[in-house]
Scaffold this motif. Sequence first.
Motif, PDB file in Angstrom:
ATOM      1  N   GLN A   1     -14.516  -3.495  -3.900  1.00 59.42           N
ATOM      2  CA  GLN A   1     -14.928  -4.543  -4.976  1.00 59.42           C
ATOM      3  C   GLN A   1     -14.013  -5.654  -4.575  1.00 59.42           C
ATOM      4  O   GLN A   1     -14.354  -6.409  -5.836  1.00 59.42           O
ATOM      5  N   SER A   2     -12.730  -5.994  -3.338  1.00 60.26           N
ATOM      6  CA  SER A   2     -11.521  -6.718  -3.722  1.00 60.26           C
ATOM      7  C   SER A   2     -12.724  -7.887  -3.016  1.00 60.26           C
ATOM      8  O   SER A   2     -12.270  -9.422  -2.508  1.00 60.26           O
TER       9      SER A   2
ATOM     10  N   GLY B   1     -12.607   6.635  -2.599  1.00 57.93           N
ATOM     11  CA  GLY B   1     -12.041   5.870  -4.321  1.00 57.93           C
ATOM     12  C   GLY B   1     -11.181   4.561  -3.402  1.00 57.93           C
ATOM     13  O   GLY B   1     -11.579   3.617  -4.861  1.00 57.93           O
ATOM     14  N   GLU B   2     -10.785   4.911  -2.840  1.00 59.48           N
ATOM     15  CA  GLU B   2      -9.303   3.100  -2.156  1.00 59.48           C
ATOM     16  C   GLU B   2     -11.081   2.587  -1.274  1.00 59.48           C
ATOM     17  O   GLU B   2     -10.613   1.642  -1.436  1.00 59.48           O
TER      18      GLU B   2
ATOM     19  N   SER C   1     -13.296 -11.500  -4.640  1.00 57.43           N
ATOM     20  CA  SER C   1     -12.653 -12.076  -5.342  1.00 57.43           C
ATOM     21  C   SER C   1     -11.303 -13.283  -4.788  1.00 57.43           C
ATOM     22  O   SER C   1     -11.393 -13.220  -3.672  1.00 57.43           O
TER      23      SER C   1
ATOM     24  N   ARG D   1      -2.609   5.457   1.652  1.00 58.53           N
ATOM     25  CA  ARG D   1      -3.496   4.371   2.383  1.00 58.53           C
ATOM     26  C   ARG D   1      -3.171   3.697   4.057  1.00 58.53           C
ATOM     27  O   ARG D   1      -4.936   3.689   4.379  1.00 58.53           O
TER      28      ARG D   1
ATOM     29  N   GLU E   1     -11.858   0.260  -3.667  1.00 51.35           N
ATOM     30  CA  GLU E   1     -11.560  -0.394  -4.221  1.00 51.35           C
ATOM     31  C   GLU E   1     -11.551  -1.565  -3.460  1.00 51.35           C
ATOM     32  O   GLU E   1     -11.577  -2.955  -3.737  1.00 51.35           O
TER      33      GLU E   1
ATOM     34  N   TRP F   1       0.791  -1.400  -0.246  1.00 49.10           N
ATOM     35  CA  TRP F   1       0.200  -0.257   0.231  1.00 49.10           C
ATOM     36  C   TRP F   1       0.808   1.396   0.125  1.00 49.10           C
ATOM     37  O   TRP F   1       2.262   1.303   0.588  1.00 49.10           O
TER      38      TRP F   1
END
Length: 812
Positions: A322-323, A315-316, A326, A248, A319, A244
């Motif tokens: 969204q992971s 935005g972070e 996965s 972050r 992300e 990172w």
Amino acid sequence: MNTLLAQLGSIRSGSLTPVFGLLIDTALKGSLLILAAAIAVYLLRGRSAAARHAAWSAAVVGHLALPILTLLVPQWRIPLLPAPPWLDTPAPVSAPQLNNQAAQIILSSEPPETAAPAASAPSIDLGTSASPNTPSAVDRGSASSTIKSAVKKWPLVSTFGLLWIVGTMLVLLRLAIGTWRVGRLAKNGDRVDDGEWLSLTQRIAKGLGITRPLTLLRGNSLAVPVTWGVVYPAVLLPPDAGDWPEARRRFVLVHEMAHVKRFDALTQLVAQITIAILWFDPLIWIAAHRMRVEREHACDDYVLRDGTTPSLYAGELLEMVQSIGSPRHDSAAPAFAALAMARRSEFEGRMLAILDPRQNRHTLGRTSAIIASVALALLVLPLAALRPFETNAVRPASIVASTATPASNAPKTAAPGDYERHISDIACDSVMRLKGQTNSTHIHVDVPDDGSGHLILEYLATAPGHCSQAAVIGASTFANDRLIALAPASLASFREMTSSGDRVVRVLPGNGSALEYISSLNGKRVEYDDDMRTWLGRFVPEVLREAGVDAAPRVARDMARGGVSLVLANIGRTKSTASKRLHYDALLDGRPLTDAEYAQIRTHAARNLSGSSSDLNAVLTRIGAGPAAGTKGLKAAVTRLMLSQEAMGEALGIALDKNKSSSESANTMTQYASTDDPEMVLLALQGAKEISSDTDRRLLLQTLAPRALRRKSTVLRKAYFAAVAEMTSDTDRRIVLQSALPYGHADSAVTLAVFKSVADMSSDTDRRLVLQTAAEQRLLATSEIRNAFMIAAKTITNSTDYTLVVQSALKQ
């Protein structure tokens, strides 16, 4: 507190109706808390998320406090509504519990509105149980209880009870599984030792004012950081956290450490416990959800106030979300077991709040927290005290397990203080319906000291297939274990019920000095014949002996007929420990005894009073202080005292043999050491080594610490730390050692013994905590102690723990 313990006791006895009433009452009153929180949140919509989180948290905490306060605070009665069905059975105050079943009470007491309190009369509660799992006596000074006919409602009650228990267990099981999953993630993770991460963590902790140590771990499957732990918080980072960028890393730590600063893990745990208890209430689920949402918004506010750009932060987070799911990141941690930084179900609202420039992002100050706490107390306390239902549905002076009224032919009588009492004819009926009965005896005696001769005696004895009950109320006269007279407005009742028959004899004052006997057999009125007279002649002496009535005359008669041996034989047949004590005292108050008779009493008492250290110690002390004259008498007294000490040791061994559980053994040894006699403390410490549970051993050693370590006795100190050495749990050992450290100020040998015991521990964290405690208490006063301290410190293999220990020593 007695009311609270009695309410919990009702759960053990199977009387679930009062519990349901309390839960429904809590849910209804709690809906007012939810409404108040919703109104507060609406009014605070322009304020910070921290303020809204405080409002929802107050509602959840108030739910958990309501049932406890309802049992503790004085009642505030406003009879506005008719009594609801769930208050048909009043909440219990205190009651004897038989076989851990419902509906096992002997009598009820219901004072009229103008009656004077009966508590002014001194009371003696005598009781014992032939089974170690059966309670032994009614609470001191408690009223007796009525059995009600709600046994007919039991199928319905048990159904709802089963549903509630299943629901509660499922919620708790869910929490336990979630906690286990988080623990597995932590166990499989690696401790972060990267200097940049640690340095950044220290700077942020200092800026937020966090003093608790924080552990950083790196997991293998999580997509987002997770925080958990109240006392020792930990943050589990995703596997790619090392890649990172600085920005972050910073906002992640700020967000997670905001949870730590706000004690969010604690409020989350309280919410889960409240949900487990009130899982049937949808409002508490809603409140807990809103609390979780506002909690994340509040921690986001910390990040944005730290200087992170809202667009970058949003935005972070996007992300990260969204992971989730996965291949690289399996899932997020369970929401009910840990505090995850982001979840898909809550993300949209957070994004809008993060990007809204009009949002108030202030934290909750100390003044605001105090105001919220006071507001909560001002709302919860009146709600807990409020009784808005008609009073005829609630009779707190009664002790109830079901809902039948006494038989119509039960005579009434005015007992001391114009106190009406009704003898219940269904006590044994309910007891005999129960399965798995064990031997038990319950006795309650009130003897007013006003010289009126009034007596209130209540007796209930059960055995498999057998129940006996008796009551004597009013002024009564006994001679040679017989009831010979009753004053006007007095009565006596005796009943024996077996699988083959049921006989009852009521005794009332007749004309002049005569007594009137009313007898029945199997529910039918019969003549009071020789058979009934013989039965009553056997039963009355048993009741009087168990109640301790006329103990001195009884002992004198036995002494005249068979000497000390007969007295001891009859004491051995007595079940009530308190009654045994009365008869031992009467024996020792009688004629002078020989040394052989004292020895006979000593051995007998050691075996028959082994369950009560206070009674045994009192009897043996009297034997040791028996009459003595001159040198010969003094030697005899010393001999008796030595024999008494031997008897205490023998009794302790007997008590430990009788006890089946570790906690019972620990309780027994605590009682025996309560006299603060060094010999008894030593025996208790030696017995502590035999306890199987480290938790029970820890509680016992914490209790014995002042008695064993303040004397500067080498023997007691060695026995104490020998018991400590038997502990396998580092946590329990650490607590015991920390409890022992304060006595090191007066005796450096205690401090040295603690450091030696530390070296035998396997947990670096527990080692560190003990050594830090010693340093903070300024016990490193001599070179010998400092050397022992460093030897113990070198056994710590974790570099962080070792560094903290050394730093604590350098501060002194």
